[in-house]
Design an enzyme around this catalytic site. Structure first.
Site, mmCIF file in Angstrom:
data_model
loop_
_atom_site.group_PDB
_atom_site.id
_atom_site.type_symbol
_atom_site.label_atom_id
_atom_site.label_comp_id
_atom_site.label_asym_id
_atom_site.label_seq_id
_atom_site.Cartn_x
_atom_site.Cartn_y
_atom_site.Cartn_z
ATOM 1 N N THR A 144 0.824 -1.207 0.000
ATOM 2 C CA THR A 144 0.000 0.000 0.000
ATOM 3 C C THR A 144 0.861 1.261 0.000
ATOM 4 O O THR A 144 2.023 1.228 0.422
ATOM 5 C CB THR A 144 -0.928 0.000 1.241
ATOM 6 N N ASP A 145 0.270 2.367 -0.433
ATOM 7 C CA ASP A 145 1.004 3.647 -0.421
ATOM 8 C C ASP A 145 1.356 4.084 1.004
ATOM 9 O O ASP A 145 2.299 4.857 1.210
ATOM 10 C CB ASP A 145 0.208 4.750 -1.137
ATOM 11 N N GLU A 146 0.605 3.577 2.000
ATOM 12 C CA GLU A 146 0.816 4.054 3.373
ATOM 13 C C GLU A 146 2.192 3.689 3.923
ATOM 14 O O GLU A 146 2.627 4.255 4.917
ATOM 15 C CB GLU A 146 -0.244 3.463 4.310
ATOM 16 N N TYR A 182 -0.925 -0.117 11.504
ATOM 17 C CA TYR A 182 -1.312 -0.769 10.243
ATOM 18 C C TYR A 182 -0.211 -0.614 9.208
ATOM 19 O O TYR A 182 0.277 -1.599 8.633
ATOM 20 C CB TYR A 182 -2.629 -0.177 9.696
ATOM 21 N N LYS A 190 2.280 -3.334 7.368
ATOM 22 C CA LYS A 190 2.333 -3.523 5.912
ATOM 23 C C LYS A 190 3.754 -3.285 5.391
ATOM 24 O O LYS A 190 4.201 -3.966 4.462
ATOM 25 C CB LYS A 190 1.348 -2.569 5.212
HETATM 26 P P1 NAD Z 1 -10.406 -5.930 3.493
HETATM 27 O O1 NAD Z 1 -10.190 -5.609 4.933
HETATM 28 O O2 NAD Z 1 -11.673 -5.522 2.834
HETATM 29 O O3 NAD Z 1 -10.266 -7.518 3.268
HETATM 30 C C1 NAD Z 1 -9.278 -8.281 3.900
HETATM 31 C C2 NAD Z 1 -9.625 -9.762 3.729
HETATM 32 O O4 NAD Z 1 -8.563 -10.536 4.320
HETATM 33 C C3 NAD Z 1 -10.917 -10.181 4.420
HETATM 34 O O5 NAD Z 1 -11.698 -10.979 3.572
HETATM 35 C C4 NAD Z 1 -10.443 -10.995 5.638
HETATM 36 O O6 NAD Z 1 -11.346 -12.011 6.017
HETATM 37 C C5 NAD Z 1 -9.131 -11.561 5.109
HETATM 38 N N1 NAD Z 1 -8.173 -11.884 6.203
HETATM 39 C C6 NAD Z 1 -7.821 -11.091 7.237
HETATM 40 N N2 NAD Z 1 -6.938 -11.733 8.033
HETATM 41 C C7 NAD Z 1 -6.716 -12.950 7.448
HETATM 42 C C8 NAD Z 1 -5.888 -14.064 7.769
HETATM 43 N N3 NAD Z 1 -5.123 -14.070 8.866
HETATM 44 N N4 NAD Z 1 -5.883 -15.129 6.931
HETATM 45 C C9 NAD Z 1 -6.670 -15.159 5.826
HETATM 46 N N5 NAD Z 1 -7.489 -14.141 5.492
HETATM 47 C C10 NAD Z 1 -7.511 -13.058 6.282
HETATM 48 O O7 NAD Z 1 -9.138 -5.339 2.734
HETATM 49 P P2 NAD Z 1 -9.040 -4.632 1.313
HETATM 50 O O8 NAD Z 1 -9.386 -3.205 1.448
HETATM 51 O O9 NAD Z 1 -9.734 -5.474 0.308
HETATM 52 O O10 NAD Z 1 -7.463 -4.711 1.080
HETATM 53 C C11 NAD Z 1 -6.874 -5.858 0.496
HETATM 54 C C12 NAD Z 1 -5.371 -5.660 0.434
HETATM 55 O O11 NAD Z 1 -5.052 -4.509 -0.318
HETATM 56 C C13 NAD Z 1 -4.720 -5.458 1.810
HETATM 57 O O12 NAD Z 1 -3.485 -6.147 1.819
HETATM 58 C C14 NAD Z 1 -4.503 -3.952 1.905
HETATM 59 O O13 NAD Z 1 -3.415 -3.636 2.732
HETATM 60 C C15 NAD Z 1 -4.220 -3.629 0.441
HETATM 61 N N6 NAD Z 1 -4.582 -2.266 0.030
HETATM 62 C C16 NAD Z 1 -5.820 -1.770 0.288
HETATM 63 C C17 NAD Z 1 -6.161 -0.483 -0.151
HETATM 64 C C18 NAD Z 1 -7.524 0.092 0.109
HETATM 65 O O14 NAD Z 1 -7.738 1.265 -0.173
HETATM 66 N N7 NAD Z 1 -8.496 -0.662 0.583
HETATM 67 C C19 NAD Z 1 -5.204 0.283 -0.833
HETATM 68 C C20 NAD Z 1 -3.939 -0.265 -1.075
HETATM 69 C C21 NAD Z 1 -3.648 -1.546 -0.650
HETATM 70 O O1 TDX Z 2 -14.887 8.445 9.598
HETATM 71 C C1 TDX Z 2 -13.863 8.805 8.985
HETATM 72 N N1 TDX Z 2 -13.594 10.142 8.869
HETATM 73 C C2 TDX Z 2 -12.485 10.625 8.234
HETATM 74 O O2 TDX Z 2 -12.280 11.847 8.156
HETATM 75 C C3 TDX Z 2 -12.946 7.860 8.392
HETATM 76 C C4 TDX Z 2 -13.207 6.386 8.486
HETATM 77 C C5 TDX Z 2 -11.835 8.354 7.735
HETATM 78 N N2 TDX Z 2 -11.595 9.705 7.672
HETATM 79 C C6 TDX Z 2 -10.400 10.165 6.973
HETATM 80 C C7 TDX Z 2 -9.093 9.525 7.409
HETATM 81 C C8 TDX Z 2 -8.275 9.513 6.132
HETATM 82 O O3 TDX Z 2 -7.635 10.780 5.964
HETATM 83 O O4 TDX Z 2 -10.556 9.791 5.594
HETATM 84 C C9 TDX Z 2 -9.317 9.368 5.010
HETATM 85 C C10 TDX Z 2 -9.465 7.939 4.507
HETATM 86 O O5 TDX Z 2 -9.602 7.087 5.645
HETATM 87 P P1 TDX Z 2 -9.748 5.507 5.489
HETATM 88 O O6 TDX Z 2 -10.899 5.207 4.576
HETATM 89 O O7 TDX Z 2 -9.732 4.905 6.848
HETATM 90 O O8 TDX Z 2 -8.436 5.129 4.656
HETATM 91 P P2 TDX Z 2 -6.875 5.388 4.958
HETATM 92 O O9 TDX Z 2 -6.607 5.570 6.389
HETATM 93 O O10 TDX Z 2 -6.416 6.459 4.007
HETATM 94 O O11 TDX Z 2 -6.285 3.952 4.493
HETATM 95 C C11 TDX Z 2 -6.749 3.352 3.277
HETATM 96 O O12 TDX Z 2 -5.851 3.492 2.215
HETATM 97 C C12 TDX Z 2 -4.710 2.699 2.221
HETATM 98 C C13 TDX Z 2 -7.111 1.880 3.468
HETATM 99 O O13 TDX Z 2 -8.007 1.741 4.538
HETATM 100 C C14 TDX Z 2 -5.908 1.038 3.651
HETATM 101 O O14 TDX Z 2 -6.253 -0.335 3.735
HETATM 102 C C15 TDX Z 2 -5.003 1.245 2.471
HETATM 103 O O15 TDX Z 2 -3.793 0.562 2.676
#
Ligand code: NAD
Ligand code: TDX
Length: 339
Positions: A126-128, A151, A155
């Site tokens: 992830t970018d984070e 988190y 990662k």
């Molecule tokens: P999510 O939280 O929606 O889904 C995570 C999934 O992983 C769930 O289905 C959960 O049951 C499963 N899981 C959790 N722990 C587990 C374990 N120990 N063994 C097997 N399965 C397990 O996450 P997402 O938003 O779909 O993100 C997926 C991936 O992409 C993550 O690695 C996250 O870091 C990365 N990512 C997410 C974003 C974003 O904006 N959501 C951006 C960049 C990267």
């Molecule tokens: O209730 C809220 N109010 C608010 O202001 C929530 C849930 C978030 N926020 C802000 C925090 C962040 O600046 O919005 C922005 C986005 O928050 P999230 O949706 O929690 O995402 P972020 O913390 O940016 O992380 C996400 O991007 C990178 C994903 O959750 C991660 O899984 C991914 O790796």
């Protein structure tokens, strides 16, 4: 080709599996997902009967379980590793499950994949992991990692373990680092689905701090296509940034949603800031664009419209999650998989 996808019942993983089954006729998918609170069986209701798809309820921290799976269902050609604890706010409450799944689980999965001679391991980072930016600049693949939340630190740990597997053993590993995703099926504790579903329910929108934190938003299907592109054509040992070139402050996101949903400004309620809140993320995605030819295809306006529409027409999905009754639904639909 047989691929293990981890985390396939989550937001991005379920889109990835649906996309592969639709676009890659010769691929079989084995979904390894522990079904934590963030996983949802109904995310893949439409593919459960596909003979090219199977789900195993298994944690990536369960080495014997993974070994049996790779032995009994092999040979496995590739692993696409998405399983993670993924919510920053939860990691601020306790980092332990994040270290267990994201760090330990990734290391176990890398070792099992290596032992079973999997040809390619795609680690979804992830970018984070880069930390935070000020007003200017972009994250490039060679930007030093400087994570700020439990988190993102977990990662970063998994990202570096993937790198180490390549450097030490020559394991064929590719790493992607993507910006914030949005779209259908996103768990309603993340910003966009939380605001959309609260808006549909007449509930307020908690905006952290001054609301000027910036994220680079990408529609989930664009991420999925990028993952497939890197799996097919990425170079072993390389990292690829994925981003939407779509920077928006959280306040701007809220205002755009207000106009899409016909709400008033009063829905926004400023609340205490998130601890260690990263100020700005912005990706330089030149490398994947120039070397692999990937580009985002869904505009911000289109993507938001699709997302709001989806949440409007899938009330049962998110209401059952918010009320906790989705677990009863599993029992009715699939037997007692949660016991
Ligand atoms: P999510 O939280 O929606 O889904 C995570 C999934 O992983 C769930 O289905 C959960 O049951 C499963 N899981 C959790 N722990 C587990 C374990 N120990 N063994 C097997 N399965 C397990 O996450 P997402 O938003 O779909 O993100 C997926 C991936 O992409 C993550 O690695 C996250 O870091 C990365 N990512 C997410 C974003 C974003 O904006 N959501 C951006 C960049 C990267
Ligand atoms: O209730 C809220 N109010 C608010 O202001 C929530 C849930 C978030 N926020 C802000 C925090 C962040 O600046 O919005 C922005 C986005 O928050 P999230 O949706 O929690 O995402 P972020 O913390 O940016 O992380 C996400 O991007 C990178 C994903 O959750 C991660 O899984 C991914 O790796």
């Amino acid at each position: 080709m047989r691929i293990v996808v981890t985390g396939g019942l989550g937001f991005i993983g379920s889109h990835l599996i649906r996309w592969i089954l639709e676009h890659q006729a010769a691929v079989e998918i084995i979904n390894v997902d522990a079904l934590t609170y963030a996983g949802n069986l109904s995310n893949l209701d439409d593919v459960v009967d596909d003979p090219r798809y199977q789900w195993h309820r298994l944690s990536i921290t369960d080495r014997p379980g993974l070994e049996s799976l790779f032995r009994d269902h092999g040979p496995i050609d590739a692993v696409m590793h998405l399983a993670a604890e993924s919510h920053v706010d939860r990691s601020i409450q306790s980092g332990v499950p994040f270290v267990e799944t994201n760090v330990l689980g990734t290391q176990i999965l890398l070792e099992v994949a290596r032992a079973f001679r999997v040809s390619r391991f795609l680690h979804v980072s992830t970018d984070e992991v880069y930390g935070t930016l000020g007003e200017s600049g972009y994250f490039r693949e060679d930007t030093p990692l400087s994570p700020n939340s439990p988190y993102s630190a977990s990662k970063a740990g998994s990202d570096l373990l993937a790198r180490a597997a390549f450097e030490t053993y020559g394991q064929d590993v590719v790493v992607t680092r993507c910006s914030n995703n949005y779209g259908p099926y996103q768990f309603p504790e993340k910003l966009i689905p939380l605001f959309v579903t609260n808006g549909l329910d007449g509930e307020p929108w908690p905006l952290y701090g001054d609301g000027h934190n910036v994220r680079d938003w990408l529609y989930v299907e664009d991420h999925v296509r990028a993952l497939w592109t890197v799996l097919e054509r990425g170079h072993a040992g390389e990292v690829y940034n994925i981003g939407g070139s779509n920077e928006r402050s959280n306040r701007e996101v809220a205002n755009t949603l207000i106009s899409h949903m016909g709400l008033s400004q009063s829905v926004i309620v400023p609340v205490k800031d998130r601890l260690g809140h990263d100020r700005r993320y912005a990706m330089d995605a030149t490398k994947i664009q120039k070397t692999l030819g990937w580009h985002p295809e869904v505009s911000w306006e289109q993507g938001l419209e699709l997302t709001v529409q989806w949440y409007r027409s899938h009330r049962t999905w998110w209401q059952s999650i918010k009320s906790g009754t989705y677990k009863d639904y599993y029992r009715d639909q699939y037997g007692s998989v949660l016991d």
